[in-house]
Design an enzyme around this catalytic site. Structure first.
Site, PDB file in Angstrom:
ATOM      1  N   LYS A   3      34.447  39.101  33.994  1.00 43.31           N
ATOM      2  CA  LYS A   3      34.574  38.160  34.735  1.00 43.31           C
ATOM      3  C   LYS A   3      33.414  36.885  34.356  1.00 43.31           C
ATOM      4  O   LYS A   3      32.713  37.318  33.458  1.00 43.31           O
ATOM      5  CB  LYS A   3      34.013  39.142  36.011  1.00 43.31           C
ATOM      6  N   SER A  18      35.247  37.762  44.697  1.00 49.91           N
ATOM      7  CA  SER A  18      34.579  37.043  43.959  1.00 49.91           C
ATOM      8  C   SER A  18      35.419  37.147  42.620  1.00 49.91           C
ATOM      9  O   SER A  18      35.562  36.422  41.742  1.00 49.91           O
ATOM     10  CB  SER A  18      32.697  36.363  43.440  1.00 49.91           C
ATOM     11  N   SER A  70      33.405  42.318  46.018  1.00 45.83           N
ATOM     12  CA  SER A  70      33.592  41.550  44.858  1.00 45.83           C
ATOM     13  C   SER A  70      34.385  41.634  44.581  1.00 45.83           C
ATOM     14  O   SER A  70      35.451  40.790  43.353  1.00 45.83           O
ATOM     15  CB  SER A  70      33.008  40.486  44.637  1.00 45.83           C
TER      16      SER A  70
END
Length: 479
Positions: free
Chosen positions: A80, A155, A179
């Protein structure tokens, strides 16, 4: 021979070890697929092709020379874009860091690469991870592969989209308010929010920032066994994280093969306080039956959280705003000016949420701790009676980019986060598996949460794998 992109990480490991498939061929095939398909979902921000090919060549030599091989040897993985890979840019989804290159690997990246995994790129995230949909001013929005015009969640939306579009077999996510679980639901993949502290996080300059609300780093994959394989590598104590847990000596891969006979499962279709669309409830109602089919006892029960959903969200915002303000203070210490000259580089939602909202008082912050305590007690009390709690992940299906729900099942909700059922478990720190529950009548993925007792990550993996065996989802991904 089966195409690389449909294979699980576990199978890739076996075939690479046996010499049936070359790490170079595996990496090349997935890099080609990323190049061909990334425009469809916008899952990747940065692709590390040269770095990955060099690592693949070295991995191939290790096999040929009979060296000791790690448990993820030759397997491509995505990281990420909130986390660091040495020599690769970390944008944080922000124009403030659009060209910023990391000097060092994050600890979990070191562990993955030491186990033989090969990083092929960085996946998309909202600015600084502040959002439940993945969009930013660096590369734009990420869509679910089931319908790229709709959100992938956030996210860790880029990670989930990359998995569901079969661009990589493994991806890392992080979770402060849902997330990992939100994008897993929107993209039909499995994600694990491990117990708080199970995977160490090296936040600096504030090593203590992750406790309010609890932030977690965890594995995401298309199969539960692959996520368990990844967790086996990522988990374990580190003295640099003041909250890291001692090893529980669990074999997480072995846990996925455990039966769930005798487990008692509480099923709460709304946690007693959240509205859920009928299209979502219908899918989860059916999916939870997989645990009963696998031998568990499933009963309808809600945790007594002793507050309203608005109280939970207010408490989350109190915690989050203090944390976000601290982030901006740190940016200023780095020589940036997010409250002044650099403000125009920020997304409007970032400005509205942090800079234009009222500051949180110390009294409000401590009152939020009381709300957090009631939520924690409600979850703990229910899990004294039951081994697991199952509930929907979201109250809605993935919705179109640029839109946010203002109502769920006819009930008014806060548009940015009022459609999530995830935040209570960032208050409590319990391990939660985000399990694909199935597809709605519109062909959109729906997810459910499998919540375990404190530190019982292996139980969550066992139950999640049981659902996968009873209701496999491998064939649900778009062709």
């Amino acid at each position: 021979m089966t195409d690389v992109h449909v294979l699980s990480a576990a199978r890739l490991v076996r075939e690479i070890r046996d010499g049936d498939r070359s790490p170079v061929v595996v990496v090349d095939a997935l890099l080609d697929r990323i190049e061909a398909r990334n425009d469809r979902t916008n899952a990747f921000v940065t692709v590390t092709a040269d770095r990955a090919r060099a690592a693949a060549r070295e991995a191939g030599r290790a096999v040929e020379e009979g060296r000791s091989l790690g448990p993820l040897h030759g397997v491509p993985v995505a990281v990420k874009d909130l986390d660091d890979v040495a020599g690769v840019r970390t944008t944080f989804g922000s124009r403030l860091f659009e060209d910023d290159v990391a000097d060092e690997d994050d600890e979990f990246v070191r562990r993955l690469e030491a186990a033989g995994a090969i990083v092929v790129g960085k996946t998309n995230t909202p600015e600084f991870g502040l959002g439940c949909t993945t969009d930013n001013l660096v590369v734009g929005p990420t869509g679910t592969p089931f319908d790229p015009s709709r959100i992938a969640g956030g996210s860790s939306g880029g990670a989930a989209a990359a998995l569901a579009d079969r661009l990589v077999p493994l991806a890392q996510g992080s979770d402060t308010g849902g997330s990992i679980r939100t994008p897993a639901s929107c993209c039909g993949v499995f994600g694990l929010k491990p117990s708080f502290g199970r995977v160490p996080r090296m936040n600096r300059p504030n090593a203590f920032a992750d406790h309010t609300p609890f932030s977690h780093t965890g594995p995401m994959a298309r199969t539960v066994a692959d996520a368990a394989l990844m967790l086996d590598v990522m988990a374990g104590p580190d003295p640099g994280d003041p909250f890291s847990l001692p090893s529980d000596d669990a074999d997480y891969v072995a846990a996925t093969e455990r039966p769930v006979d005798g487990m008692r499962v509480a099923y709460s279709p709304d946690l007693g306080i959240y509205p859920v669309e009928p299209a979502v409830r219908e899918v989860v109602d059916e999916a939870v039956g997989a645990l009963a089919d696998a031998g568990a006892t499933v009963e309808r029960a809600d945790p007594d959280v002793d507050c309203e959903r608005g109280d939970v969200l207010d408490a989350f915002y109190a915690f989050a705003k203090v944390r976000w303000e601290s982030l901006f203070d740190h940016l200023e210490e780095q020589g940036l000016d997010p409250r002044g000259a650099d403000r125009e580089k920020l997304r409007p939602v970032t400005v509205e949420t942090i800079l234009e909202s009222d500051p949180v008082t110390t009294r409000e912050y401590k009152r939020a701790d009381v709300t957090r305590t009631t939520v924690y007690e409600g979850v703990v009390d229910l899990l004294r009676e039951y081994d697991l709690l199952v509930t929907p992940t979201l109250g809605v299906e993935p919705f179109p980019h640029g839109e946010h729900p203002t109502e769920v099942d006819g009930v008014a909700v806060e548009p940015l986060r009022g459609w999530l059922l995830t935040q209570p478990f960032n208050f409590s720190g319990h391990p939660v598996g985000a399990v694909p529950a199935g597809l709605s009548a519109d062909g959109l993925p729906v997810g459910m949460q499998v919540v375990g007792r404190r530190h019982a990550d292996a139980d969550v993996l066992a139950a999640s794998a049981a659902v996968e065996r009873e209701r496999p989802w491998a064939d649900d991904y778009p062709a």
